[in-house]
Design an enzyme around this catalytic site. Structure first.
Site, mmCIF file in Angstrom:
data_model
loop_
_atom_site.group_PDB
_atom_site.id
_atom_site.type_symbol
_atom_site.label_atom_id
_atom_site.label_comp_id
_atom_site.label_asym_id
_atom_site.label_seq_id
_atom_site.Cartn_x
_atom_site.Cartn_y
_atom_site.Cartn_z
ATOM 1 N N MET A 13 -7.291 3.415 10.877
ATOM 2 C CA MET A 13 -8.477 2.560 10.739
ATOM 3 C C MET A 13 -8.831 1.840 12.035
ATOM 4 O O MET A 13 -9.988 1.827 12.453
ATOM 5 C CB MET A 13 -8.250 1.536 9.623
ATOM 6 C CG MET A 13 -8.201 2.111 8.233
ATOM 7 S SD MET A 13 -9.770 2.827 7.709
ATOM 8 C CE MET A 13 -10.784 1.359 7.498
ATOM 9 N N ARG A 33 1.285 -2.767 18.371
ATOM 10 C CA ARG A 33 2.680 -3.195 18.535
ATOM 11 C C ARG A 33 3.472 -2.174 19.354
ATOM 12 O O ARG A 33 4.108 -2.512 20.336
ATOM 13 C CB ARG A 33 3.317 -3.414 17.159
ATOM 14 C CG ARG A 33 4.759 -3.854 17.227
ATOM 15 C CD ARG A 33 5.326 -4.045 15.848
ATOM 16 N NE ARG A 33 5.166 -2.857 15.001
ATOM 17 C CZ ARG A 33 5.659 -2.745 13.776
ATOM 18 N NH1 ARG A 33 6.341 -3.734 13.239
ATOM 19 N NH2 ARG A 33 5.471 -1.656 13.082
ATOM 20 N N LYS A 75 -1.132 -3.333 8.941
ATOM 21 C CA LYS A 75 -0.668 -3.234 7.563
ATOM 22 C C LYS A 75 -0.922 -4.546 6.823
ATOM 23 O O LYS A 75 -0.652 -5.620 7.363
ATOM 24 C CB LYS A 75 0.834 -2.937 7.588
ATOM 25 C CG LYS A 75 1.276 -1.944 6.578
ATOM 26 C CD LYS A 75 2.759 -1.645 6.754
ATOM 27 C CE LYS A 75 3.179 -0.559 5.812
ATOM 28 N NZ LYS A 75 2.429 0.685 5.979
ATOM 29 N N ALA A 76 -1.427 -4.448 5.620
ATOM 30 C CA ALA A 76 -1.725 -5.650 4.837
ATOM 31 C C ALA A 76 -0.429 -6.383 4.479
ATOM 32 O O ALA A 76 0.643 -5.781 4.461
ATOM 33 C CB ALA A 76 -2.493 -5.270 3.576
ATOM 34 N N ASN A 102 -7.207 -4.672 4.187
ATOM 35 C CA ASN A 102 -7.491 -4.889 2.767
ATOM 36 C C ASN A 102 -6.687 -6.078 2.244
ATOM 37 O O ASN A 102 -5.741 -5.909 1.501
ATOM 38 C CB ASN A 102 -7.111 -3.646 1.972
ATOM 39 C CG ASN A 102 -8.319 -2.813 1.629
ATOM 40 O OD1 ASN A 102 -9.444 -3.308 1.592
ATOM 41 N ND2 ASN A 102 -8.086 -1.550 1.379
ATOM 42 N N SER A 128 -15.241 -0.833 4.052
ATOM 43 C CA SER A 128 -15.118 0.330 3.172
ATOM 44 C C SER A 128 -15.647 1.574 3.857
ATOM 45 O O SER A 128 -16.545 1.509 4.684
ATOM 46 C CB SER A 128 -15.899 0.133 1.872
ATOM 47 O OG SER A 128 -15.833 1.334 1.117
ATOM 48 N N GLY A 130 -13.180 4.264 4.535
ATOM 49 C CA GLY A 130 -12.036 5.013 5.040
ATOM 50 C C GLY A 130 -12.132 5.204 6.541
ATOM 51 O O GLY A 130 -12.889 4.511 7.231
ATOM 52 N N LYS A 182 -15.204 -7.082 -1.435
ATOM 53 C CA LYS A 182 -14.596 -5.772 -1.157
ATOM 54 C C LYS A 182 -13.669 -5.360 -2.308
ATOM 55 O O LYS A 182 -13.625 -4.196 -2.723
ATOM 56 C CB LYS A 182 -13.826 -5.808 0.172
ATOM 57 C CG LYS A 182 -12.964 -4.573 0.462
ATOM 58 C CD LYS A 182 -13.805 -3.312 0.532
ATOM 59 C CE LYS A 182 -13.130 -2.030 0.958
ATOM 60 N NZ LYS A 182 -11.758 -1.761 0.801
ATOM 61 N N HIS A 185 -15.787 -4.201 -5.098
ATOM 62 C CA HIS A 185 -16.289 -2.878 -4.692
ATOM 63 C C HIS A 185 -15.259 -1.810 -5.061
ATOM 64 O O HIS A 185 -15.585 -0.782 -5.658
ATOM 65 C CB HIS A 185 -16.551 -2.872 -3.182
ATOM 66 C CG HIS A 185 -16.668 -1.498 -2.577
ATOM 67 N ND1 HIS A 185 -15.574 -0.688 -2.350
ATOM 68 C CD2 HIS A 185 -17.737 -0.779 -2.185
ATOM 69 C CE1 HIS A 185 -15.974 0.467 -1.839
ATOM 70 N NE2 HIS A 185 -17.283 0.435 -1.730
ATOM 71 N N ASN A 186 -14.004 -2.049 -4.718
ATOM 72 C CA ASN A 186 -12.974 -1.054 -5.025
ATOM 73 C C ASN A 186 -12.779 -0.891 -6.528
ATOM 74 O O ASN A 186 -12.556 0.220 -7.006
ATOM 75 C CB ASN A 186 -11.646 -1.452 -4.378
ATOM 76 C CG ASN A 186 -11.638 -1.175 -2.885
ATOM 77 O OD1 ASN A 186 -12.681 -1.178 -2.238
ATOM 78 N ND2 ASN A 186 -10.473 -0.934 -2.333
ATOM 79 N N GLU A 189 -15.412 1.233 -7.739
ATOM 80 C CA GLU A 189 -15.075 2.591 -7.294
ATOM 81 C C GLU A 189 -14.108 3.260 -8.291
ATOM 82 O O GLU A 189 -14.281 4.431 -8.641
ATOM 83 C CB GLU A 189 -14.459 2.473 -5.898
ATOM 84 C CG GLU A 189 -13.971 3.738 -5.251
ATOM 85 C CD GLU A 189 -13.307 3.412 -3.895
ATOM 86 O OE1 GLU A 189 -13.898 2.670 -3.078
ATOM 87 O OE2 GLU A 189 -12.188 3.887 -3.660
ATOM 88 N N ARG A 287 -5.433 5.358 -14.789
ATOM 89 C CA ARG A 287 -4.584 5.815 -13.682
ATOM 90 C C ARG A 287 -3.123 5.532 -14.016
ATOM 91 O O ARG A 287 -2.233 6.341 -13.727
ATOM 92 C CB ARG A 287 -4.950 5.099 -12.373
ATOM 93 C CG ARG A 287 -6.238 5.582 -11.783
ATOM 94 C CD ARG A 287 -6.327 5.224 -10.316
ATOM 95 N NE ARG A 287 -7.689 5.379 -9.828
ATOM 96 C CZ ARG A 287 -8.062 5.236 -8.565
ATOM 97 N NH1 ARG A 287 -7.179 4.918 -7.643
ATOM 98 N NH2 ARG A 287 -9.315 5.407 -8.202
ATOM 99 N N ARG A 454 -7.344 -18.182 -36.447
ATOM 100 C CA ARG A 454 -6.726 -19.135 -35.523
ATOM 101 C C ARG A 454 -6.639 -20.520 -36.148
ATOM 102 O O ARG A 454 -5.673 -21.257 -35.979
ATOM 103 C CB ARG A 454 -7.526 -19.208 -34.213
ATOM 104 C CG ARG A 454 -7.468 -17.921 -33.397
ATOM 105 C CD ARG A 454 -8.328 -18.022 -32.144
ATOM 106 N NE ARG A 454 -7.774 -18.951 -31.182
ATOM 107 C CZ ARG A 454 -8.389 -20.021 -30.719
ATOM 108 N NH1 ARG A 454 -9.614 -20.308 -31.142
ATOM 109 N NH2 ARG A 454 -7.806 -20.810 -29.846
#
Ligand code: NDP
Length: 486
Positions: A13, A33, A75-76, A102, A128, A130, A182, A185-186, A189, A287, A454
């Site tokens: 990225m 790094r 890296k997140a 992210n 977004s 990729g 974002k 958005h995902n 998606e 998923r 209830r």
């Protein structure tokens, strides 16, 4: 010469983003790094624009013009925190640190506060599209202060995707607003991908269409209301054949969908905000079920029975006219369910904005999703029109255009859900979206019964339709007297 912007983290990225910045005339300071990635970038792409590589973070910061602007793409999680702190230690008040990874929006809120206290600007920016998007033009969702947007905006506008001549980037709101949007958005998606997969399953398992016939169906759909990147790539994936076996690619892929967490965050956040995002939720759970390898294997050995006959679709499949009509039903069901999923996602953004004090322009969000990102679609023009007109009043489903679209699709939508249930083909997002729609339009809901239960077991009280106040019935006492509590 000093760099006007820098990128830290040069994996897929970061390297793509750095190249995109260089392609647009920026002088880009780059640091990673391990120097090897920096070296690779310069060796392979150094001639594409102006880069200033550094071996140390100190050199990197020294190579930036003031106010220094550095985009972190590592890296997140902890690595991002470490890098933010290391940069902040070397920077001065007024400088801008951008996290384009992210990040979870609550981390962004925390980081923004800490960095602001040190006099620097911190911008959490959702990106977004990729690797290809980062290189050729992503959709970008920056948060942070108005002041940082003044410096960053003009740069981001040049590297973002363009949709109908407009850059796919806008200042979303303060602190974590960009990463929040974002995240949703995902989530959308996930719902969109699951809906397309349910359509595929119904037409392949149900109607018995071949992958090539299906590729044609999706390619055709891509010419109409459903015109979108995800439908387009679906046709490509369907048509692809495995080189090793010659089989359809889809038949050699393990049917367990992975996830990295943004869908789960979207649902967790929606649960804590009390916003039903049923489409996204079911997509995340679908998923999850697909990945329950052991459970699924055991279900096969146990032979859990399905409906009889298996060929509930055989009559439709055998008749070309009925088959074509059912394919159209599926298209309509997909369209209606998709509208519901987006309506729910935008509601989550609205609720998030209320909770975290952001001013988010929902029409502008729809506009920046029209290009560069994974859910880019023609349909988003309609969503931005709806929000810009201010006529949606709380749900996209109330907007005249979408109201009519769903009403037009509902007969098909109901047939698809009913047939799927009869045939034993799971369509969790089709069916939960329909249930949401029916729940929303029902004048009376069985929630009254839940309130009764209830109050019965827990004295949780209830309201009356004919009188304001809080009531409780003394269920255990003879006569079951009602008392008004407030
Ligand atoms: P990765 O997430 O694989 O991260 C690798 C990069 O992080 C390398 O530059 C690595 O440096 C660096 N890194 C890891 N740990 C540290 C540390 N402790 N200190 C300093 N640097 C560290 O890279 P991606 O390019 O895939 O993604 C970058 C970010 O962008 C992530 O936050 C990701 O979630 C986000 N993102 C990714 C998308 C995608 O499609 N891949 C899409 C949108 C956002 P080194 O080379 O030295 O190991």
């Amino acid at each position: 010469e000093l760099a006007n912007i820098g990128v830290v983290g040069l994996a897929a990225m970061g390297a793509s983003l750095a190249r995109n910045l260089a392609h647009h005339g920026n002088t880009v300071a780059v640091y990673n790094r391990h120097y090897s990635r920096t070296e690779t970038l310069i060796n392979e792409h150094g001639d594409e624009g102006k880069f200033i590589p550094s071996k140390t973070l100190e050199e990197f910061v020294a190579s930036l013009a003031k106010p220094r602007t550095a985009i972190i793409m590592v890296k997140a999680g902890d690595p991002t925190d470490q890098m933010i702190n290391a940069l902040a230690d070397l920077m001065e008040p007024g400088d801008i640190i951008v996290d384009a990874g992210n990040a979870y929006f609550k981390d962004t809120i925390r980081r923004e506060k800490a960095i602001r206290a040190r006099g620097l600007h911190f911008v959490g920016c959702g990106v977004s599209g990729g690797e290809e998007g980062a290189l050729k033009g992503p959709s970008m969702m920056p948060g942070g202060t108005e002041e940082s947007w003044k410096t960053l905006g003009p740069i981001l506008k040049t590297i973002s995707a363009q949709a109908e001549g407009e850059p796919c980037v806008t200042h979303i709101g303060s602190d974590g607003a960009g990463h929040f949007v974002k995240m949703v958005h995902n989530g959308i998606e996930y719902a969109d991908m699951q809906l397309i997969s349910e359509s595929y399953d119904l037409m392949r398992r149900g109607l018995g269409l071949s992958v090539d016939e299906l590729a044609d169906v999706f390619a055709e759909w891509n010419k109409g209301d459903l015109d979108s990147y995800l439908i387009e790539i679906t046709a490509e994936v369907l048509r692809h054949k495995d080189a090793k076996t010659g089989k359809p690619f889809l038949d050699i892929v393990v049917d367990r969908a992975g996830m990295k967490g943004t869908g789960t965050w979207t649902v967790q956040t929606a649960l804590s905000l009390g916003t039903p995002v049923t489409g996204i939720g079911e997509a995340v759970f679908a998923r999850g079920l697909s990945s329950e390898a052991d459970l699924r294997a055991e279900a096969q050995t146990k032979g859990l029975a399905g409906p009889e006959p298996e060929g509930a679709f055989s009559a439709i499949a055998a008749d070309p006219e009925e088959r074509a009509a059912f394919i159209e039903d599926v298209r309509q069901a997909l369209y209606a369910s998709k509208i519901v999923a987006y309506a729910q996602g935008f509601n989550e953004i609205e609720e998030g904005a209320k909770e975290y004090n952001w001013k988010i322009d929902l029409g502008a969000v729809a506009r920046i999703w029209r290009g560069g990102c994974i859910i880019r679609a023609k349909f988003l023009n309609r969503i931005s029109d709806a929000y810009d007109s201010g006529e949606q009043f709380g749900s996209l489903l109330f907007d005249p255009f979408f109201k009519a679209a769903v009403e037009g699709a509902q007969a098909s939508w109901r047939r698809v859900v009913a047939r799927a249930a009869e045939a034993g083909i799971p369509v969790p997002v089709f069916s939960s979206s329909l249930a949401y729609y029916d729940g929303l339009r029902s004048k009376r809901l069985p929630a009254a019964l839940i309130q009764g239960q209830r109050d019965f077991f827990g004295a949780h009280t209830y309201g009356r339709v004919d009188e304001p106040g809080v009531f409780h019935t003394l269920w255990a006492e003879p006569g079951r007297k009602e008392i008004k509590q407030a």
